[in-house]
Write a protein that holds these residues in place. Structure first.
Motif, PDB file in Angstrom:
ATOM      1  N   GLY A  98      -0.649  25.271  -8.736  1.00  0.00           N
ATOM      2  CA  GLY A  98      -0.529  26.602  -9.308  1.00  0.00           C
ATOM      3  C   GLY A  98       0.796  27.296  -9.068  1.00  0.00           C
ATOM      4  O   GLY A  98       1.440  27.765 -10.003  1.00  0.00           O
ATOM      5  N   VAL A  99       1.232  27.350  -7.798  1.00  0.00           N
ATOM      6  CA  VAL A  99       2.451  28.102  -7.468  1.00  0.00           C
ATOM      7  C   VAL A  99       3.714  27.277  -7.715  1.00  0.00           C
ATOM      8  O   VAL A  99       4.680  27.761  -8.301  1.00  0.00           O
ATOM      9  CB  VAL A  99       2.409  28.579  -6.000  1.00  0.00           C
ATOM     10  N   LEU A 100       3.696  26.023  -7.284  1.00  0.00           N
ATOM     11  CA  LEU A 100       4.910  25.203  -7.352  1.00  0.00           C
ATOM     12  C   LEU A 100       4.951  24.246  -8.546  1.00  0.00           C
ATOM     13  O   LEU A 100       6.016  23.757  -8.907  1.00  0.00           O
ATOM     14  CB  LEU A 100       5.047  24.372  -6.065  1.00  0.00           C
TER      15      LEU A 100
ATOM     16  N   PRO B  73       6.531  15.970  -5.411  1.00  0.00           N
ATOM     17  CA  PRO B  73       6.045  14.875  -4.559  1.00  0.00           C
ATOM     18  C   PRO B  73       6.339  15.054  -3.075  1.00  0.00           C
ATOM     19  O   PRO B  73       5.652  14.460  -2.236  1.00  0.00           O
ATOM     20  CB  PRO B  73       6.787  13.652  -5.115  1.00  0.00           C
ATOM     21  N   GLU B  74       7.336  15.847  -2.751  1.00  0.00           N
ATOM     22  CA  GLU B  74       7.733  16.027  -1.350  1.00  0.00           C
ATOM     23  C   GLU B  74       6.913  17.103  -0.641  1.00  0.00           C
ATOM     24  O   GLU B  74       7.098  17.324   0.556  1.00  0.00           O
ATOM     25  CB  GLU B  74       9.223  16.376  -1.265  1.00  0.00           C
ATOM     26  N   CYS B  75       6.003  17.750  -1.358  1.00  0.00           N
ATOM     27  CA  CYS B  75       5.296  18.903  -0.808  1.00  0.00           C
ATOM     28  C   CYS B  75       3.890  18.560  -0.319  1.00  0.00           C
ATOM     29  O   CYS B  75       3.180  17.743  -0.925  1.00  0.00           O
ATOM     30  CB  CYS B  75       5.211  20.010  -1.850  1.00  0.00           C
ATOM     31  N   TYR B  76       3.495  19.240   0.745  1.00  0.00           N
ATOM     32  CA  TYR B  76       2.179  19.082   1.363  1.00  0.00           C
ATOM     33  C   TYR B  76       1.688  20.460   1.779  1.00  0.00           C
ATOM     34  O   TYR B  76       2.403  21.454   1.656  1.00  0.00           O
ATOM     35  CB  TYR B  76       2.270  18.158   2.584  1.00  0.00           C
ATOM     36  N   VAL B  77       0.456  20.505   2.311  1.00  0.00           N
ATOM     37  CA  VAL B  77      -0.118  21.743   2.805  1.00  0.00           C
ATOM     38  C   VAL B  77      -0.681  21.477   4.199  1.00  0.00           C
ATOM     39  O   VAL B  77      -1.173  20.380   4.475  1.00  0.00           O
ATOM     40  CB  VAL B  77      -1.230  22.251   1.859  1.00  0.00           C
ATOM     41  N   THR B  78      -0.604  22.468   5.076  1.00  0.00           N
ATOM     42  CA  THR B  78      -1.198  22.333   6.402  1.00  0.00           C
ATOM     43  C   THR B  78      -2.600  22.940   6.393  1.00  0.00           C
ATOM     44  O   THR B  78      -2.946  23.733   5.504  1.00  0.00           O
ATOM     45  CB  THR B  78      -0.354  23.035   7.472  1.00  0.00           C
TER      46      THR B  78
ATOM     47  N   ALA C 172       0.834  -1.206   0.000  1.00  0.00           N
ATOM     48  CA  ALA C 172       0.000   0.000   0.000  1.00  0.00           C
ATOM     49  C   ALA C 172       0.867   1.254   0.000  1.00  0.00           C
ATOM     50  O   ALA C 172       0.548   2.244  -0.679  1.00  0.00           O
ATOM     51  CB  ALA C 172      -0.922  -0.011   1.208  1.00  0.00           C
ATOM     52  N   HIS C 173       1.952   1.237   0.771  1.00  0.00           N
ATOM     53  CA  HIS C 173       2.856   2.390   0.812  1.00  0.00           C
ATOM     54  C   HIS C 173       3.447   2.661  -0.571  1.00  0.00           C
ATOM     55  O   HIS C 173       3.447   3.811  -1.040  1.00  0.00           O
ATOM     56  CB  HIS C 173       3.988   2.125   1.809  1.00  0.00           C
ATOM     57  N   LEU C 174       3.923   1.632  -1.232  1.00  0.00           N
ATOM     58  CA  LEU C 174       4.538   1.818  -2.541  1.00  0.00           C
ATOM     59  C   LEU C 174       3.514   2.243  -3.586  1.00  0.00           C
ATOM     60  O   LEU C 174       3.821   3.049  -4.473  1.00  0.00           O
ATOM     61  CB  LEU C 174       5.239   0.532  -2.973  1.00  0.00           C
ATOM     62  N   ALA C 175       2.297   1.717  -3.490  1.00  0.00           N
ATOM     63  CA  ALA C 175       1.250   2.124  -4.427  1.00  0.00           C
ATOM     64  C   ALA C 175       0.928   3.607  -4.262  1.00  0.00           C
ATOM     65  O   ALA C 175       0.724   4.333  -5.242  1.00  0.00           O
ATOM     66  CB  ALA C 175      -0.002   1.282  -4.212  1.00  0.00           C
ATOM     67  N   GLY C 176       0.888   4.057  -3.002  1.00  0.00           N
ATOM     68  CA  GLY C 176       0.659   5.470  -2.755  1.00  0.00           C
ATOM     69  C   GLY C 176       1.802   6.327  -3.272  1.00  0.00           C
ATOM     70  O   GLY C 176       1.591   7.389  -3.861  1.00  0.00           O
ATOM     71  N   GLU C 177       3.026   5.869  -3.089  1.00  0.00           N
ATOM     72  CA  GLU C 177       4.189   6.612  -3.561  1.00  0.00           C
ATOM     73  C   GLU C 177       4.211   6.703  -5.081  1.00  0.00           C
ATOM     74  O   GLU C 177       4.656   7.703  -5.645  1.00  0.00           O
ATOM     75  CB  GLU C 177       5.476   5.954  -3.050  1.00  0.00           C
ATOM     76  N   ALA C 178       3.727   5.666  -5.750  1.00  0.00           N
ATOM     77  CA  ALA C 178       3.688   5.684  -7.211  1.00  0.00           C
ATOM     78  C   ALA C 178       2.783   6.807  -7.710  1.00  0.00           C
ATOM     79  O   ALA C 178       3.104   7.498  -8.686  1.00  0.00           O
ATOM     80  CB  ALA C 178       3.200   4.332  -7.733  1.00  0.00           C
ATOM     81  N   LYS C 179       1.649   7.014  -7.034  1.00  0.00           N
ATOM     82  CA  LYS C 179       0.756   8.106  -7.422  1.00  0.00           C
ATOM     83  C   LYS C 179       1.309   9.452  -6.976  1.00  0.00           C
ATOM     84  O   LYS C 179       1.198  10.451  -7.686  1.00  0.00           O
ATOM     85  CB  LYS C 179      -0.631   7.874  -6.837  1.00  0.00           C
ATOM     86  N   ARG C 180       1.907   9.485  -5.797  1.00  0.00           N
ATOM     87  CA  ARG C 180       2.465  10.741  -5.287  1.00  0.00           C
ATOM     88  C   ARG C 180       3.618  11.222  -6.168  1.00  0.00           C
ATOM     89  O   ARG C 180       3.847  12.434  -6.299  1.00  0.00           O
ATOM     90  CB  ARG C 180       2.921  10.539  -3.844  1.00  0.00           C
ATOM     91  N   LEU C 181       4.336  10.297  -6.774  1.00  0.00           N
ATOM     92  CA  LEU C 181       5.444  10.663  -7.657  1.00  0.00           C
ATOM     93  C   LEU C 181       4.967  11.380  -8.913  1.00  0.00           C
ATOM     94  O   LEU C 181       5.767  12.015  -9.605  1.00  0.00           O
ATOM     95  CB  LEU C 181       6.242   9.417  -8.050  1.00  0.00           C
ATOM     96  N   ARG C 182       3.691  11.276  -9.209  1.00  0.00           N
ATOM     97  CA  ARG C 182       3.145  11.982 -10.369  1.00  0.00           C
ATOM     98  C   ARG C 182       2.866  13.453 -10.060  1.00  0.00           C
ATOM     99  O   ARG C 182       2.601  14.239 -10.969  1.00  0.00           O
ATOM    100  CB  ARG C 182       1.867  11.287 -10.848  1.00  0.00           C
ATOM    101  N   ASN C 183       2.921  13.826  -8.787  1.00  0.00           N
ATOM    102  CA  ASN C 183       2.784  15.234  -8.429  1.00  0.00           C
ATOM    103  C   ASN C 183       3.982  16.023  -8.945  1.00  0.00           C
ATOM    104  O   ASN C 183       5.099  15.486  -9.017  1.00  0.00           O
ATOM    105  CB  ASN C 183       2.713  15.401  -6.907  1.00  0.00           C
ATOM    106  N   PRO C 184       3.800  17.290  -9.292  1.00  0.00           N
ATOM    107  CA  PRO C 184       4.938  18.111  -9.712  1.00  0.00           C
ATOM    108  C   PRO C 184       6.027  18.185  -8.644  1.00  0.00           C
ATOM    109  O   PRO C 184       7.215  18.177  -8.954  1.00  0.00           O
ATOM    110  CB  PRO C 184       4.310  19.491  -9.958  1.00  0.00           C
TER     111      PRO C 184
ATOM    112  N   LYS D 176       0.428  21.859 -13.289  1.00  0.00           N
ATOM    113  CA  LYS D 176       0.278  20.421 -13.513  1.00  0.00           C
ATOM    114  C   LYS D 176      -0.597  19.825 -12.408  1.00  0.00           C
ATOM    115  O   LYS D 176      -0.672  20.360 -11.313  1.00  0.00           O
ATOM    116  CB  LYS D 176       1.650  19.750 -13.538  1.00  0.00           C
ATOM    117  N   PRO D 177      -1.276  18.713 -12.688  1.00  0.00           N
ATOM    118  CA  PRO D 177      -2.209  18.149 -11.699  1.00  0.00           C
ATOM    119  C   PRO D 177      -1.515  17.533 -10.495  1.00  0.00           C
ATOM    120  O   PRO D 177      -0.382  17.057 -10.579  1.00  0.00           O
ATOM    121  CB  PRO D 177      -2.983  17.097 -12.502  1.00  0.00           C
TER     122      PRO D 177
END
Length: 308
Positions: free
Chosen positions: A223-225, A88-93, A74-86, A229-230
Motif C-alpha cells: 500500500g505505502v511503498l 524487494p529489499e524491504c521487510y517489516v518487523t 533454494a536461495h535463488l528460487a526465493g530471490e526470483a519470487k522476492r524480485l516480483r515485490n514492488p 502492487k502485490p
C-alpha cells in the motif's frame, strides 16, 4: 580472478539461476573487506532488467557440490519470487517498522579486533516513504560456533538468518535509527538455532501476532511503498523470522482476503482500500516501535535524585 575460474563460476551460476527462473544480467570482479577478489553477479527476472539483485561470492567458492547446491538453488528460487515485490529489499518487523536492507559487503570477513568472529557490514533504512534518512549502519557478527552450523559463510547461505537477526535485534530495541552514526553491533549467536530441531528460531509467535504481521506487511510494502502492487506472502524468510511455515502464512492471508483486507493472487497479496483505512493505526505503531529503539533516560537521575 583468473579467466578459467571466472568462466567456471559464471557457468555454474548461470545454470543455477536458470533453474530458479532468473537470468544473469552481468558478472564482474569485486573485492572483499580485505581487498581479496570476489565475483559480483547481477541477476534479474526475464524481461525485467530494471530490477536486479546483487550476489557476491568469494573468488574460489564452488557451490556446485551435493552439500551446497540445494541451498544455493533454494536461495535463488526465493530471490526470483522476492524480485516480483514492488520493493524487494524491504521487510517489516514484528513491532511494525518497515525497513530496507542495503549496502551489505559480502562475503564475511574475519574480525579485525582480535575476536574469533565473522563480520559482515551492511545498512538498514527506515522505509516508511519519508525523506528523513533515518538508518542504522550494521556490523553483524557470527561466532565460530554458529559458523559451524552454516554450510558456507557466503551470502546465499547466510543472508536470511542475518536479516532476521537484525530484525530480532530491532525488536529488542537494541538498534537505533539515526541520521548519522557509527556501526551498531548485531550479534548472531547459537541462541538463534535449535540443534535439537535443526532449524533457526527467532521469535515464537501466536496466530494473532502472525496475522498482525501479515497485515502490516501488505499495508506498508504493497500500500505505502508498492503502489498497491502485490507482495510475496509465502516468503520463507518471514516464516523463519516468525517460527512458522509458508503454508501457514498463506492460510492466514486467504482468511484475510475473505474479509476484504487484501487481494490474494497465488502466493502474492495486494492491499485493499479497507486495509489502507487503518493508516492511523499503523502509523501509531510505527511511532511507538521507533521510539522503543531510542535510548531512554531516567529523568529523576538526570535531576540529581539518584539514590547512590
Amino acid at each position: 580472478m583468473t579467466a578459467e575460474l571466472k568462466s567456471s563460476l559464471v557457468t555454474s551460476l548461470q545454470a543455477a539461476a536458470s533453474q530458479a527462473g532468473l537470468v544473469l544480467v552481468s558478472a564482474s570482479e569485486g573485492s572483499d573487506f580485505h581487498g581479496l577478489p570476489t565475483a559480483v553477479f547481477e541477476l534479474g527476472l526475464p524481461n525485467a532488467a530494471d530490477r536486479t539483485l546483487r550476489l557476491e561470492l568469494t573468488e574460489r567458492f564452488e557451490f556446485d557440490k551435493p552439500e551446497l547446491l540445494p541451498a544455493m538453488t533454494a536461495h535463488l528460487a526465493g530471490e526470483a519470487k522476492r524480485l516480483r515485490n514492488p520493493r524487494p529489499e524491504c521487510y517489516v518487523t514484528l513491532g511494525g517498522l518497515p525497513i530496507a536492507f542495503g549496502k551489505f559487503q559480502w562475503p564475511f570477513h574475519s574480525s579485525t579486533s582480535g575476536a574469533d568472529t565473522h563480520i559482515v557490514h551492511g545498512e538498514m533504512q527506515l522505509a516508511d516513504g519519508g525523506t528523513h534518512n533515518l538508518h542504522a549502519k550494521l556490523a553483524a557478527s557470527v561466532t565460530l560456533t554458529f559458523a559451524e552450523i552454516v554450510p558456507a559463510m557466503e551470502q546465499p547461505y547466510a543472508e536470511s538468518f542475518v536479516y532476521n537477526a537484525v530484525r530480532k535485534t530491532v525488536d529488542y530495541g537494541q538498534l537505533e535509527f539515526v541520521k548519522s552514526g557509527n556501526r551498531q553491533p548485531v550479534p548472531v549467536t547459537t541462541r538463534y538455532y535449535s540443534r535439537w530441531q535443526k532449524k533457526f528460531l527467532f521469535t515464537e509467535t501466536t496466530d494473532a501476532e502472525r496475522l498482525d504481521y501479515l497485515l502490516r506487511k501488505v499495508y506498508w510494502l504493497s500500500g505505502v511503498l508498492g503502489e498497491s502492487k502485490p507482495v510475496w506472502i509465502a516468503d520463507p524468510r518471514d516464516a523463519q523470522y516468525l517460527n512458522t511455515t509458508e503454508a501457514d502464512l498463506l492460510r492466514m492471508a486467504s482468511d484475510e482476503a475473505g474479509e476484504g483486507l487484501m487481494v490474494l493472487e497465488g502466493e502474492f497479496a495486494a492491499v485493499t482500500p479497507a486495509l489502507m483505512e487503518r493508516a492511523p493505526e499503523y502509523q501509531a505503531k510505527l511511532e511507538a516501535a521507533l521510539n522503543f529503539t531510542k535510548p531512554q533516560f531516567n529523568e529523576s537521575m538526570r535531576s540529581g535524585h539518584a539514590n547512590m
